[in-house]
Design a protein around this motif. Structure first.
Motif, PDB file in Angstrom:
ATOM      1  N   GLY A   5       0.408   5.360 -11.295  1.00 60.69           N
ATOM      2  CA  GLY A   5      -0.501   5.196 -10.152  1.00 60.69           C
ATOM      3  C   GLY A   5      -1.944   5.361 -10.576  1.00 60.69           C
ATOM      4  N   ARG A  55      -6.243   3.466  -9.129  1.00 59.67           N
ATOM      5  CA  ARG A  55      -7.221   3.951  -8.138  1.00 59.67           C
ATOM      6  C   ARG A  55      -7.004   5.443  -7.875  1.00 59.67           C
ATOM      7  NH1 ARG A  55      -5.041   3.921  -2.827  1.00 59.67           N
ATOM      8  NH2 ARG A  55      -2.892   3.158  -2.839  1.00 59.67           N
ATOM      9  N   ILE A  91      -7.042   9.490  -7.731  1.00 57.91           N
ATOM     10  CA  ILE A  91      -6.982  10.556  -8.747  1.00 57.91           C
ATOM     11  C   ILE A  91      -6.439  10.001 -10.060  1.00 57.91           C
ATOM     12  CG2 ILE A  91      -5.838  12.742  -9.341  1.00 57.91           C
ATOM     13  CD1 ILE A  91      -5.952  13.463  -6.314  1.00 57.91           C
ATOM     14  N   ASN A 105       1.211  -0.323  -9.020  1.00 57.83           N
ATOM     15  CA  ASN A 105       2.244  -1.058  -8.287  1.00 57.83           C
ATOM     16  C   ASN A 105       1.608  -2.168  -7.472  1.00 57.83           C
ATOM     17  OD1 ASN A 105       4.765  -1.732  -7.244  1.00 57.83           O
ATOM     18  ND2 ASN A 105       4.555  -0.325  -5.519  1.00 57.83           N
ATOM     19  N   LYS A 106       0.722  -1.787  -6.519  1.00 61.44           N
ATOM     20  CA  LYS A 106       0.118  -2.813  -5.650  1.00 61.44           C
ATOM     21  C   LYS A 106      -1.309  -3.159  -6.038  1.00 61.44           C
ATOM     22  CE  LYS A 106       2.988  -1.686  -1.679  1.00 61.44           C
ATOM     23  NZ  LYS A 106       3.069  -0.726  -0.582  1.00 61.44           N
ATOM     24  N   SER A 107      -1.965  -2.280  -6.782  1.00 66.09           N
ATOM     25  CA  SER A 107      -3.399  -2.473  -7.058  1.00 66.09           C
ATOM     26  C   SER A 107      -3.648  -3.339  -8.296  1.00 66.09           C
ATOM     27  CB  SER A 107      -4.082  -1.100  -7.206  1.00 66.09           C
ATOM     28  OG  SER A 107      -3.997  -0.395  -6.013  1.00 66.09           O
ATOM     29  N   ASP A 130       7.088  -0.314 -10.138  1.00 61.33           N
ATOM     30  CA  ASP A 130       7.257   0.456  -8.905  1.00 61.33           C
ATOM     31  C   ASP A 130       8.008   1.736  -9.275  1.00 61.33           C
ATOM     32  OD1 ASP A 130       8.041   1.573  -6.514  1.00 61.33           O
ATOM     33  OD2 ASP A 130       8.581  -0.337  -5.577  1.00 61.33           O
ATOM     34  N   ILE A 131       7.322   2.858  -9.117  1.00 67.64           N
ATOM     35  CA  ILE A 131       7.887   4.148  -9.548  1.00 67.64           C
ATOM     36  C   ILE A 131       9.087   4.558  -8.681  1.00 67.64           C
ATOM     37  CG2 ILE A 131       7.274   6.643  -9.794  1.00 67.64           C
ATOM     38  CD1 ILE A 131       6.260   4.731 -12.077  1.00 67.64           C
ATOM     39  N   ASN A 169       1.470  10.901 -11.612  1.00 70.84           N
ATOM     40  CA  ASN A 169       0.471  10.988 -10.551  1.00 70.84           C
ATOM     41  C   ASN A 169       0.840  10.183  -9.308  1.00 70.84           C
ATOM     42  OD1 ASN A 169      -2.491  11.165  -9.462  1.00 70.84           O
ATOM     43  ND2 ASN A 169      -2.037   8.977  -9.614  1.00 70.84           N
ATOM     44  N   TYR A 217       6.430  15.058   2.618  1.00 69.26           N
ATOM     45  CA  TYR A 217       5.526  15.093   1.462  1.00 69.26           C
ATOM     46  C   TYR A 217       5.522  16.504   0.845  1.00 69.26           C
ATOM     47  CZ  TYR A 217       0.956  14.921  -0.960  1.00 69.26           C
ATOM     48  OH  TYR A 217      -0.068  14.990  -1.889  1.00 69.26           O
ATOM     49  N   LYS A 271       6.634  17.716  -2.964  1.00 70.60           N
ATOM     50  CA  LYS A 271       5.736  18.385  -3.913  1.00 70.60           C
ATOM     51  C   LYS A 271       6.296  19.754  -4.334  1.00 70.60           C
ATOM     52  CE  LYS A 271       2.624  15.139  -4.177  1.00 70.60           C
ATOM     53  NZ  LYS A 271       2.382  14.412  -5.427  1.00 70.60           N
ATOM     54  N   ILE A 319      -8.709  16.348  -1.658  1.00 69.16           N
ATOM     55  CA  ILE A 319      -9.540  15.585  -2.596  1.00 69.16           C
ATOM     56  C   ILE A 319      -9.964  14.283  -1.911  1.00 69.16           C
ATOM     57  CG2 ILE A 319      -9.614  14.489  -4.892  1.00 69.16           C
ATOM     58  CD1 ILE A 319      -9.092  17.567  -5.041  1.00 69.16           C
ATOM     59  N   THR A 352     -10.098  10.846  -1.534  1.00 72.14           N
ATOM     60  CA  THR A 352      -9.530   9.575  -2.015  1.00 72.14           C
ATOM     61  C   THR A 352      -9.078   8.784  -0.791  1.00 72.14           C
ATOM     62  OG1 THR A 352      -7.242  10.346  -2.116  1.00 72.14           O
ATOM     63  CG2 THR A 352      -8.558  10.675  -4.107  1.00 72.14           C
ATOM     64  N   ASN A 399      -6.986  10.313   2.103  1.00 70.44           N
ATOM     65  CA  ASN A 399      -7.546  11.114   3.200  1.00 70.44           C
ATOM     66  C   ASN A 399      -8.657  10.418   3.963  1.00 70.44           C
ATOM     67  OD1 ASN A 399      -5.953  13.269   2.342  1.00 70.44           O
ATOM     68  ND2 ASN A 399      -7.430  13.759   0.754  1.00 70.44           N
TER      69      ASN A 399
END
Ligand code: NAP
Length: 236
Positions: free
Chosen positions: A9, A12, A14, A34-36, A56-57, A83, A146, A150, A178, A180, A183
């Motif tokens: 990832g 873009r 982090i 994946n998409k970027s 794709d992770i 990440n 989420y 984590k 953070i 990005t 958020n």
């Protein structure tokens, strides 16, 4: 000799800030995305030591192929940064088994599979998992899936640190808020409330997470494994 680094990832947010630290250090960096596609191509244009790699992770087959490419091109991998991550901030009623599974597939099972296959070409080195303070002690009902992913990633970090010692050090970084894309749609009132809980009085920047990851990957951190380092501006 240049180190071979994989950041998932990494086109873009982090992940990109982490990839940039290693790219600027002249390491060979496999920038997974994946998409970027567009952002990844820009990195490849800007750095001759960047190797962009789409996968794709959430898909085991994609991860296996990605590691096979690194194996055939480099024959080894020194540093892995897990990440890639997604969130789904909604009320419990709106969450489903499928939506919960999707979070686990990327944030937790994806990280496990990356290590499982990367391990085959990692003799020694360092693995860094990007967890979150949400996986330790930040409670937020909208992101229970989420947060569980984590917490699981932190558990995975501890088990892998033991299993892969002494040749591979495994640590986690747990960022707080953070700035990005993740958020960017926060409600202003909620954001003000959250800011009051942070000793340093602001959200962090992606590069402030990246510098800790870069340190953990380096020989300067040669006696650090099994640790979870908070990068949260002193959140209460
Ligand atoms: P972001 O801006 O939303 O970026 C998410 C990254 O994850 C993108 O590069 C995206 O790649 C990648 N990704 C998502 N699903 C993927 C998949 N299936 N396969 C491969 N890559 C995938 O988020 P961020 O803030 O940079 O977050 C990065 C990490 O830090 C995540 O693990 C997140 O949980 C963690 N974190 C963030 C914060 C924060 O406040 N921002 C706090 C604590 C922890 P594509 O765009 O190519 O799909």
């Amino acid at each position: 000799m240049a180190r071979v680094v994989l950041v998932t990832g990494a086109a873009r947010g982090i992940g990109k800030a982490i990839a940039l630290k290693f790219l600027e250090n002249k390491d060979i960096v496999y920038v997974n995305y994946n998409k970027s596609d567009k952002e990844a191509l820009e990195l490849a244009k800007a750095f001759s030591n960047a190797r962009i790699i789409k996968a794709d992770i959430a898909l085991e087959e994609d991860i296996k192929k990605m590691i096979d490419v690194i194996k055939s091109q480099e024959g080894r991998l020194d540093i892995v940064v897990n990440n890639a991550g997604i969130a789904n901030d909604t009320l419990v009623e709106s969450k489903t088994k499928e939506s919960f599974q999707k979070i686990l597939d990327v944030n937790l099972i994806g990280a496990f599979l990356v290590v499982k296959y990367a391990r085959e070409i990692m003799e020694k080195g360092s693995i860094i998992n990007i967890a979150s303070t949400n996986g330790i002690d930040t409670y937020y009902p909208y992101s229970l899936d989420y947060d569980a992913s984590k917490a699981g990633l932190i558990s995975l970090t501890h088990n892998l640190a033991l299993e892969l010692a002494p040749n591979i050090r495994v640590n986690a970084v747990a960022p707080g808020w953070i700035n990005t894309d993740m958020n960017k749609e926060l409600d202003e009132e909620f954001k003000d409330k959250e800011l009051k809980k942070i000793m340093l009085g602001r959200f962090g920047e992606a590069k402030e997470v990246a510098s800790v990851v870069f340190f953990l990957a380096s020989q300067e951190a040669s006696y650090i494994t099994n640790s979870v380092i908070r990068v949260d501006g002193g959140s209460r």
